[in-house]
Write an enzyme that holds these catalytic residues in place. Sequence first.
Site, mmCIF file in Angstrom:
data_model
loop_
_atom_site.group_PDB
_atom_site.id
_atom_site.type_symbol
_atom_site.label_atom_id
_atom_site.label_comp_id
_atom_site.label_asym_id
_atom_site.label_seq_id
_atom_site.Cartn_x
_atom_site.Cartn_y
_atom_site.Cartn_z
ATOM 1 N N THR A 147 7.413 -3.582 -2.490
ATOM 2 C CA THR A 147 8.319 -2.798 -1.949
ATOM 3 C C THR A 147 9.864 -3.012 -2.910
ATOM 4 O OG1 THR A 147 7.310 -2.940 0.245
ATOM 5 C CG2 THR A 147 9.406 -2.226 0.316
ATOM 6 N N LYS A 162 10.207 -7.047 5.381
ATOM 7 C CA LYS A 162 10.149 -6.773 3.959
ATOM 8 C C LYS A 162 11.108 -5.488 3.597
ATOM 9 C CE LYS A 162 7.194 -3.390 3.691
ATOM 10 N NZ LYS A 162 7.323 -2.043 3.055
ATOM 11 N N SER A 174 0.785 -1.195 -0.045
ATOM 12 C CA SER A 174 0.193 0.028 0.021
ATOM 13 C C SER A 174 0.742 1.275 0.087
ATOM 14 C CB SER A 174 -0.839 0.122 1.281
ATOM 15 O OG SER A 174 -0.215 -0.387 2.462
#
Length: 336
Positions: free
Chosen positions: A245, A188, A135
């Site tokens: 990402t 992450k 997001s």
Amino acid sequence: MKICVLGAGSWGIALTNLLAKNGHEMTVWSIDPEEVAMLKAFSEHRTKLPGVILPGTVEFMTDMETALKDKDMVIMAVPSPFVRSTAHAAAPYIPENEIIVNVAKGIEESTLKRLSEVIKEEIPTAQVAVLSGPSHAEEVGKLMPTTVVVGADNKGLAKKVQDTFMADTFRVYTSPDVVGIELGGALKNVIALAAGIADGLGCGDNTKAALITRGIHEMSALGIAMGGKAETFSGLSGTGDLIVTCASQHSRNRKAGYLMGQGKTYQEAMDEVKMVVEGVYSAKAALELALKYDIEMPIVENVNRILFEDYPAKDALHDLLTRDRKKEASSLTWRE
């Protein structure tokens, strides 16, 4: 609902826009008077989220007590290194059983605690939920279709947060696995630094795919050892967030890694990105947790060497590729 967003960075502003358009009464707090003055003047964060114009009903202020008064929900949207100090400052103005939704991603370096644990230490009577997933603020702010997961120990709390954030362009799932969601969101960022470093070295899609795949293996191994669930790491806050990402043009972690792959120090890279690069702060904590739980995390280990030991990125990549030969999945066996 009456909602206060603590933090006026790109993520806080993007969620403010989403929630205001969901019909909620929004107040945004920032510690920076110049930032608040800009938001009041233009209803737009012209440096961190240009092009996203907030509804005129949104209020902006630097006084925390006023910002938090009579609110139904608080969104913790400051960068991870400032979660504890912000929660500590907010604690006197948070009533018992207040809902706090943490949307920052990271691990506290000094204590190795997850951010929801940090918030609960500072505000013990609060009901704390976490929201995570693929997001980027640049897309959420423009109401592009996005899917996330909210985690809470209590099902009713998770559903209330789900109902608050759910929109035509923002789909929210629920989960009881707070540990897995938070660790996925933090770890992450470290893997994304590695992906960016590989890009900076001129590597290709094969390398990126390898880092993503083996990265989710490292994340899952540590997360499960710490009490997270395997399903979470294959879901939105694990694989989903890792993919976006590592690959997105919006990713500050990938960009910082790219600059380091081209030879810059991590401080030079962060200065050029001009925003907090969460992976840099989570990398040391991730390695300490790997040692504590006896989990092999070679990508995380080599990212730390590049960040803090001035180890050449090309040598770290070579080390990863020439490690001892191993099976891909230790649980799979041949028939005799």
